[in-house]
Design a protein around this motif. Structure first.
Motif, PDB file in Angstrom:
ATOM      1  N   SER A  45      41.962  43.820  56.457  1.00 45.31           N
ATOM      2  CA  SER A  45      40.908  43.576  55.222  1.00 45.31           C
ATOM      3  C   SER A  45      40.797  44.863  54.374  1.00 45.31           C
ATOM      4  O   SER A  45      40.807  44.829  53.394  1.00 45.31           O
ATOM      5  N   VAL A  48      44.035  44.721  52.313  1.00 45.78           N
ATOM      6  CA  VAL A  48      43.793  43.945  51.145  1.00 45.78           C
ATOM      7  C   VAL A  48      42.673  44.341  50.138  1.00 45.78           C
ATOM      8  O   VAL A  48      42.997  44.198  48.996  1.00 45.78           O
ATOM      9  N   LEU A  49      41.871  45.160  50.598  1.00 38.58           N
ATOM     10  CA  LEU A  49      40.837  45.740  49.743  1.00 38.58           C
ATOM     11  C   LEU A  49      41.529  46.711  48.604  1.00 38.58           C
ATOM     12  O   LEU A  49      41.377  46.788  47.685  1.00 38.58           O
ATOM     13  N   SER A  52      43.888  45.151  46.226  1.00 43.50           N
ATOM     14  CA  SER A  52      43.430  44.639  45.383  1.00 43.50           C
ATOM     15  C   SER A  52      42.693  45.735  44.226  1.00 43.50           C
ATOM     16  O   SER A  52      42.760  45.537  43.153  1.00 43.50           O
ATOM     17  N   ILE A  53      42.257  46.780  44.661  1.00 50.10           N
ATOM     18  CA  ILE A  53      42.014  47.824  43.900  1.00 50.10           C
ATOM     19  C   ILE A  53      43.121  48.653  42.953  1.00 50.10           C
ATOM     20  O   ILE A  53      42.954  48.611  41.912  1.00 50.10           O
ATOM     21  N   LEU A  55      45.738  46.714  42.212  1.00 53.06           N
ATOM     22  CA  LEU A  55      46.157  45.737  41.271  1.00 53.06           C
ATOM     23  C   LEU A  55      45.275  45.778  40.181  1.00 53.06           C
ATOM     24  O   LEU A  55      45.779  45.702  38.843  1.00 53.06           O
ATOM     25  N   TRP A  56      43.930  45.830  40.366  1.00 52.21           N
ATOM     26  CA  TRP A  56      43.111  46.029  39.460  1.00 52.21           C
ATOM     27  C   TRP A  56      43.186  47.175  38.581  1.00 52.21           C
ATOM     28  O   TRP A  56      43.265  47.192  37.303  1.00 52.21           O
ATOM     29  N   SER A  68      41.248  43.256  33.931  1.00 51.55           N
ATOM     30  CA  SER A  68      41.708  43.255  34.990  1.00 51.55           C
ATOM     31  C   SER A  68      40.917  42.901  36.211  1.00 51.55           C
ATOM     32  O   SER A  68      41.464  42.292  37.105  1.00 51.55           O
ATOM     33  N   VAL A  72      41.644  39.899  39.042  1.00 54.57           N
ATOM     34  CA  VAL A  72      41.576  40.016  40.389  1.00 54.57           C
ATOM     35  C   VAL A  72      40.870  39.044  41.131  1.00 54.57           C
ATOM     36  O   VAL A  72      40.938  38.578  42.056  1.00 54.57           O
ATOM     37  N   ALA A  73      39.575  39.072  40.436  1.00 53.07           N
ATOM     38  CA  ALA A  73      38.392  38.121  41.129  1.00 53.07           C
ATOM     39  C   ALA A  73      38.901  36.704  40.914  1.00 53.07           C
ATOM     40  O   ALA A  73      38.509  35.923  41.911  1.00 53.07           O
ATOM     41  N   ILE A  75      41.839  35.522  41.001  1.00 60.41           N
ATOM     42  CA  ILE A  75      42.946  35.187  41.974  1.00 60.41           C
ATOM     43  C   ILE A  75      42.362  35.099  43.396  1.00 60.41           C
ATOM     44  O   ILE A  75      42.766  33.948  44.170  1.00 60.41           O
ATOM     45  N   TRP A  76      41.379  35.832  43.857  1.00 58.42           N
ATOM     46  CA  TRP A  76      40.790  35.923  45.062  1.00 58.42           C
ATOM     47  C   TRP A  76      39.900  34.598  45.104  1.00 58.42           C
ATOM     48  O   TRP A  76      39.925  34.050  46.421  1.00 58.42           O
TER      49      TRP A  76
END
Length: 118
Positions: A45, A48-49, A52-53, A55-56, A68, A72-73, A75-76
């Motif tokens: 996790s 993934v966090l 994600s950051i 990618l953002w 952005s 990302v939100a 996508i999740w």
């Protein structure tokens, strides 16, 4: 006959003690395994966090941080929806214990037959 009874009693006691020891050892191993799986879940996790950051942040250079973050939100959100639908489908397919339920229903009939034969 008394000696056979004592031997049988001793054998049963030894088997019970062996079963207890095996269960204790298995439980200890299962506990360690579960702890490691929990640690792996936490580490996953965190990965993934931070991905994600990243990618953002990377998309933020192209289209701005606000958009952005929305991407990302979304996508999740899609990932969550797909997992929810798949999980709900799996739960709807659970039958419980149909064979056990069927055999339990047969117990009263078997008892009635035994009483009639007595």
């Amino acid at each position: 006959m008394g000696e056979v009874s004592r031997d049988l009693s001793t054998l049963i006691r030894q088997e019970v003690e062996l079963a207890r020891a095996e269960i204790k050892q298995s439980a200890r191993r299962a506990g360690k395994g579960a702890g490691m799986l929990g640690g792996a879940g936490y580490a996953g996790s965190m990965a993934v966090l931070f991905l994600s950051i990243a990618l953002w942040w990377g998309l933020g250079h192209l289209i701005g941080n606000a958009w952005s973050a929305v991407i990302v939100a979304v996508i999740w959100g899609i990932v969550a929806l797909v997992l929810f639908l798949l999980g709900r489908k799996q739960l709807q397919e659970v039958e419980g214990v149909p064979q056990t339920a069927e055999t339990v229903k047969e117990i009263p009939d078997a008892l009635k037959r035994n009483e009639a034969q007595s």
